[in-house]
Enzyme design. Structure first.
Site, PDB file in Angstrom:
ATOM      1  N   CYS C  43       0.839  -1.221   0.031  1.00  0.00           N
ATOM      2  CA  CYS C  43      -0.040   0.076   0.143  1.00  0.00           C
ATOM      3  C   CYS C  43       0.939   1.331  -0.059  1.00  0.00           C
ATOM      4  O   CYS C  43       2.188   1.128   0.403  1.00  0.00           O
ATOM      5  CB  CYS C  43      -0.831  -0.194   1.083  1.00  0.00           C
ATOM      6  SG  CYS C  43      -1.887   1.533   1.670  1.00  0.00           S
ATOM      7  N   THR C  45       1.004   3.612   2.117  1.00  0.00           N
ATOM      8  CA  THR C  45       1.292   3.690   3.621  1.00  0.00           C
ATOM      9  C   THR C  45       2.715   2.981   3.796  1.00  0.00           C
ATOM     10  O   THR C  45       3.638   3.506   4.655  1.00  0.00           O
ATOM     11  CB  THR C  45       0.289   3.051   4.319  1.00  0.00           C
ATOM     12  OG1 THR C  45      -0.895   3.866   4.178  1.00  0.00           O
ATOM     13  CG2 THR C  45       0.772   3.409   5.915  1.00  0.00           C
ATOM     14  N   HIS C  48       5.543   5.109   2.628  1.00  0.00           N
ATOM     15  CA  HIS C  48       5.716   5.948   3.828  1.00  0.00           C
ATOM     16  C   HIS C  48       6.699   5.553   4.853  1.00  0.00           C
ATOM     17  O   HIS C  48       7.473   6.183   4.948  1.00  0.00           O
ATOM     18  CB  HIS C  48       4.465   6.520   4.197  1.00  0.00           C
ATOM     19  CG  HIS C  48       3.671   7.523   3.219  1.00  0.00           C
ATOM     20  ND1 HIS C  48       4.086   8.714   2.933  1.00  0.00           N
ATOM     21  CD2 HIS C  48       2.543   7.258   2.688  1.00  0.00           C
ATOM     22  CE1 HIS C  48       3.223   9.315   2.195  1.00  0.00           C
ATOM     23  NE2 HIS C  48       2.245   8.308   1.881  1.00  0.00           N
ATOM     24  N   CYS C  98     -11.866  -1.358  19.121  1.00  0.00           N
ATOM     25  CA  CYS C  98     -12.074  -1.732  20.665  1.00  0.00           C
ATOM     26  C   CYS C  98     -13.615  -2.183  20.936  1.00  0.00           C
ATOM     27  O   CYS C  98     -13.656  -2.966  21.988  1.00  0.00           O
ATOM     28  CB  CYS C  98     -11.875  -0.539  21.495  1.00  0.00           C
ATOM     29  SG  CYS C  98     -12.904   0.576  21.583  1.00  0.00           S
ATOM     30  N   CYS C 101     -15.648   1.796  22.632  1.00  0.00           N
ATOM     31  CA  CYS C 101     -15.642   3.377  22.728  1.00  0.00           C
ATOM     32  C   CYS C 101     -17.149   3.937  21.809  1.00  0.00           C
ATOM     33  O   CYS C 101     -17.760   3.156  21.379  1.00  0.00           O
ATOM     34  CB  CYS C 101     -14.561   4.235  21.732  1.00  0.00           C
ATOM     35  SG  CYS C 101     -14.667   3.855  20.046  1.00  0.00           S
ATOM     36  N   CYS C 104     -17.424   2.976  18.055  1.00  0.00           N
ATOM     37  CA  CYS C 104     -17.323   1.370  17.951  1.00  0.00           C
ATOM     38  C   CYS C 104     -19.032   1.212  18.229  1.00  0.00           C
ATOM     39  O   CYS C 104     -19.876   0.344  17.483  1.00  0.00           O
ATOM     40  CB  CYS C 104     -16.730   0.640  18.715  1.00  0.00           C
ATOM     41  SG  CYS C 104     -14.879   0.560  17.926  1.00  0.00           S
ATOM     42  N   ARG C 205      -1.568   4.726 -15.766  1.00  0.00           N
ATOM     43  CA  ARG C 205      -2.706   4.705 -15.217  1.00  0.00           C
ATOM     44  C   ARG C 205      -3.961   5.052 -15.807  1.00  0.00           C
ATOM     45  O   ARG C 205      -5.100   4.530 -15.687  1.00  0.00           O
ATOM     46  CB  ARG C 205      -2.548   5.600 -13.854  1.00  0.00           C
ATOM     47  CG  ARG C 205      -1.510   4.767 -13.152  1.00  0.00           C
ATOM     48  CD  ARG C 205      -1.523   5.687 -11.611  1.00  0.00           C
ATOM     49  NE  ARG C 205      -0.509   4.859 -10.719  1.00  0.00           N
ATOM     50  CZ  ARG C 205      -0.276   5.226  -9.582  1.00  0.00           C
ATOM     51  NH1 ARG C 205      -0.398   6.467  -9.157  1.00  0.00           N
ATOM     52  NH2 ARG C 205       0.343   4.358  -8.688  1.00  0.00           N
ATOM     53  N   LEU C 267     -10.776  10.909  -0.519  1.00  0.00           N
ATOM     54  CA  LEU C 267      -9.858  10.024  -0.022  1.00  0.00           C
ATOM     55  C   LEU C 267      -8.368  10.402  -0.071  1.00  0.00           C
ATOM     56  O   LEU C 267      -7.878   9.959   0.825  1.00  0.00           O
ATOM     57  CB  LEU C 267     -10.171   8.747  -0.615  1.00  0.00           C
ATOM     58  CG  LEU C 267      -9.369   7.359  -0.299  1.00  0.00           C
ATOM     59  CD1 LEU C 267     -10.125   6.232   0.151  1.00  0.00           C
ATOM     60  CD2 LEU C 267      -8.217   7.253  -1.115  1.00  0.00           C
ATOM     61  N   GLY C 268      -8.295  11.112  -1.205  1.00  0.00           N
ATOM     62  CA  GLY C 268      -6.762  11.307  -1.322  1.00  0.00           C
ATOM     63  C   GLY C 268      -6.239  12.360  -0.060  1.00  0.00           C
ATOM     64  O   GLY C 268      -6.913  13.330   0.370  1.00  0.00           O
TER      65      GLY C 268
END
Lengths: 347, 347, 347, 347
Positions: C43, C45, C48, C98, C101, C104, C205, C267-268
């Site tokens: 991904c 991520t 990064h 969790c 919270c 959730c 792309r 989302l970007g």
């Protein structure tokens, strides 16, 4: 080691009536808390169980401690529980859900396919103690009056109903002014309804409806509901119907008053299969209708909390009678009379 | 035949200032009504036109009668008009829309691509008479106070903003307590907000905010807004942001206080391109944001009517000053001072 | 007893790069399952983290096994786990939440305030085994191709984005045709978009976008996007913007093409604070905007399953390269080149 | 001046049957257009009028030209008409609405309290010419096949039904595969349903349903619908019910298959008051139900256009028979046989 005992109102056998008995104080699972009960209130469901009607006979496996509207203090918690804390004053959600089925996993826990209802499918709260999942124990401010804390679960039905539609600046008809109907009127007022009309077949409840915020309360059979509401709404009908009675005549009357494109939320339980004017009331009217079951877990609890803490809804008139646990027969008599709000039991 | 004349406040030429002039009483089209104006109120837009800023210079073609918040009496109607009736007391919607574009045809008339705004694109209401499409003349009860009737159009902005999000049982931050912000506070209160926090940079307006229903009013730069609201919301932030100021610092402060998954409605007009923390305020926060333009035609008008007639919203504190038409300079001074609610002009 | 070891790609220290290492096979908690990994994918991520940028440096505590897009087989389960079964082929949700919270508890698990992300906050899946909460292991049909099973988590971002708005019969602009953008195009096609326009700065792309269902793919800087799309939409602009790039210029271009009253899902991830034309793009446009973070737990998983099983979305073109775990450097090179779809690692 | 005459199919008197007659070519009002009809199609409503049932007898005032599904060419327009243009190829919306009532003013024109239906309340389109409000004449591309252009109005019912619920990635049951049911299946497919199950009592129509995109088509009485669909949905039931039949048994069967929390859209017209299991089907199931009347004006038309122009829905199989206007008896016979799709008439 001697087992500790406690006082409880139980459905002892498969026939009408309840009994007071000494039963073991429940033990808790790792994810549960033990709650020392401070008050409980009686629901229509409890009357069905007491009377042992068909529904009760098909669902209940005696013996079981009855009662599902409960508040109390957390006195012990299981090893896996992170909150609430011991000492917290809590109200209980009556539906114990699985967190694992597709409903629970998509924010629809109220439709959990593995639900267990306390006081019905497992031991309830007309007792001194109850063991329940920690997530079902909702913390209250320590100083919340018992008479309000005990209503949280039932108030949730009212909030769920009123929040399922858009009442803002709308004309609303509430058919049925039993306890949930009465609390729904209060919610409808708090969230900006333009006008609230209530119907019932009890003059006591019609007066109560006015006290809780209705603008007009009509006797469903003795007053000319259709003509009066047609005039009140300048011939347009109501924008929203909140059906809280389940009476076929009220359902028909309510939908007759609903304007085209209007919304209806249905909480009242009808006596089985009914006759209904499908085209007139649904198809040609382009009505938007939603059935109401329980409360949204746990969104409704947050909403209910907000309405109470802000003072937008005042539930203090709702509990009209209080009895001790062992006086449950008197409590049930009052509840059955139709001349009461909510009836509370204290251990 | 001699043309009838009337008194009007006009933008006479492409430079700052207004003038009082004698202009012809307008004639009406078949689909229009002629309204004898009983009162008008001043909007921020009128100040832009008075000051002749870039926006005004790019949009306005003098001479034009200014003013778009108007109420009055129907005194004549065109051949194709079926209602309102002559004699009706009406408030005006300022956007004259085409009913034919794709926006108008899909319930989004407020986004009509052929909109004409009275007092901007065509003659407005700081005058004795105005000609306007019949559908823009909204009937009031005959006894509605002038001070409330004149606010309908502007109140619609407040209703549109507050109804664009879900405020029921929610904690709400209103950034900007100018007239629309103040009325939005009143609406938020009426439809069941749990808590309403207001910010502004005028102490006068903060006091006004409390009067209109805010629970807490903070000075945006002199008080520690973030810290105070963090405490007030128990570290959670607010559920909803109603951005009524357009100030970049308020936008940043407001979104900083918005909790993840929260909603924001944006009415305030910013000074052009601004710096904005895109990820923190929108993407990672999963915020739901809606821009607010005008009022929904005509849904907002029905909603506004409902809130006023039920008494859920009381607008009577809003008009703080009244002047005669020819005293418009004083009116604009008061309006500019920041020490006023709405300022009303009467012919 | 000798600890069992396994091969894993880890972030070993606070500096750029990854390493292959032998680490202990994880042990499971009562509510967890042990998954033998069959494939993982890379991904943005992960890049990064590899590059050790500011975000990574602030969040990651080395050493940690990286990788969060994972599928494999359940080989062991904790004592409290009721499903999935041992032997089930599962894809993993990367956010361990969790359940306790307020997020959730209200169907907003994707915003859980106690989230731990595998491969970031705890050990991930570029390894032979991973221990994870049973609820995060989503069962697949046994014969689902690895190349599709591995994408479920990332595909969820695409589904969440496309389902956050109403695309039915709408003209849609997708700005950014990276892997999530490409899958979002496929979803938009599957749910009835009228036209899908894609922009990117990579010709590779753009070709990929056409293959996944775009009607038109434009180079964001070399083609005249505004003029072309204005013509394509007959001057109206697009109904919906799906912003998948985070590039400030794409954000501006996308909102410029969005019609009044239109919807945008974001989302970007932008490079921090950006300049944005607040009035034009949000307020005056009455835009409805929603930030997208992760996937809805677990609603998005059900939706994604439905699209794949019905054949409405075909993800088979998405994985373009496969490497062995120890070839991670090559995999990262391909991923960085911009000339790839998804890149898969197998143990 | 001699009045121009045209050929028309009319309801001449208050009894069963139609007649072909010579009637005057209509003249137009300032806001109307005159359309030279190229094709019309027969609707179930036309059969009611032909058979002169109770509904028809109570509503129709003979003589009236029948037919309300119409396409043709604009040949003349009134003085107030700005579009469509003379020469435009248009399909007609059959409900002529007032634009002035509260429904029309709030985006609910389909519920207009002053609606006139062509072919019912005023002259319709089984004729050579029709006069109609300009806003009811919806421009088509010049080359749209007649067989598709003529269906727009009826297709709008299908689009309105399918768009009234969320079908994305959902399992859907369509009860009733008449023409609107068949087109609804095509829409459901186009907007990403996971699975589409159809029921009917005609084998011809069940085959047609498969052709239009159903995954499975079951005979409502001869197949074991409940058992088969229970298996198909892994015991869960369907997410959405689209009730297109009005048959009480289909309504009961459909709601029995609907899962808790599911959605239902109801277009089928039942035979008056029916028996309905209120609690099981609505209240306890927490069902969300919406009645469907007509099409949303004019949002549905934009949506229908989008689905057709993108190729997402292919209506070309729908018209199975074409007759000349004077062959209307044969057309009605075919239509009544149950062995047809749509039946088209050409002047």
């Amino acid at each position: 080691m001697t087992e500790k005992l406690m006082k409880a109102v139980i459905k002892a056998k498969a026939s009408p009536g309840f009994e007071v008995a000494q039963v073991p104080v429940p033990t808790i699972q790792p994810n549960e808390v033990l709650v020392k009960i401070r008050a409980a209130s009686i629901c229509g469901t409890d009357l069905h169980i007491y009377n042992w009607d068909d529904w009760a006979a098909s669902r209940i496996k005696p013996p079981v401690v009855v009662g599902h509207e409960v508040c109390g203090e957390v006195v012990e918690r299981g090893s896996a529980v992170t909150h609430p804390e011991v000492g917290d004053f809590v109200s209980l959600e009556s539906h114990v859900v699985c967190n694992a089925c597709s409903y629970c996993r998509t924010g629809q826990g109220h439709l959990c396919e593995n639900t267990e209802l306390i006081g019905v499918d497992r031991d309830g709260g007309f007792a001194e103690y109850i063991a329940i999942d920690a997530q079902n124990a909702w913390p209250n401010p320590p100083n919340l009056p018992l008479e309000i804390a005990v209503l949280q679960e039932n108030f949730g039905n009212a909030v769920h109903t009123a929040f399922a539609v858009d009442l803002r600046a709308k004309k609303v008809l509430v058919t049925g002014a039993g306890p949930v109907g009465l609390m729904t009127i209060a919610v409808a007022r708090a969230i900006g309804s333009r006008a609230i009309y209530a119907t019932d077949i009890s003059r006591y409840r019609l007066d109560f409806a006015l006290k809780m915020g209705a603008d007009l309360a009509l006797h469903a059979t003795e007053d000319d509901v259709i003509s009066t509401l047609t005039t009140e709404t300048e011939g347009e009908g109501v924008d929203v119907l909140l059906e809280m009675s389940g009476a076929p005549s009220a359902i028909d009357q309510g939908f007759s008053m609903l304007k085209p494109g209007g919304e209806a939320a249905l909480l009242g339980v009808a006596p089985g299969v009914i006759e209904f004017d499908w085209n007139k009331h649904l198809v040609f009217k382009a009505a938007k209708v939603v059935g109401i079951y329980g409360r949204r877990l746990w969104e409704t609890w947050y909403q209910a909390r907000g309405l109470i803490r802000s003072g937008a809804v005042d539930l203090s008139p709702m509990v009209t009678h209080t009895f001790k646990l062992e006086e449950f027969e008197q409590a049930i008599d009052v509840m059955t009379s139709g001349e009461s709000g909510k009836v509370m039991l204290v251990p």
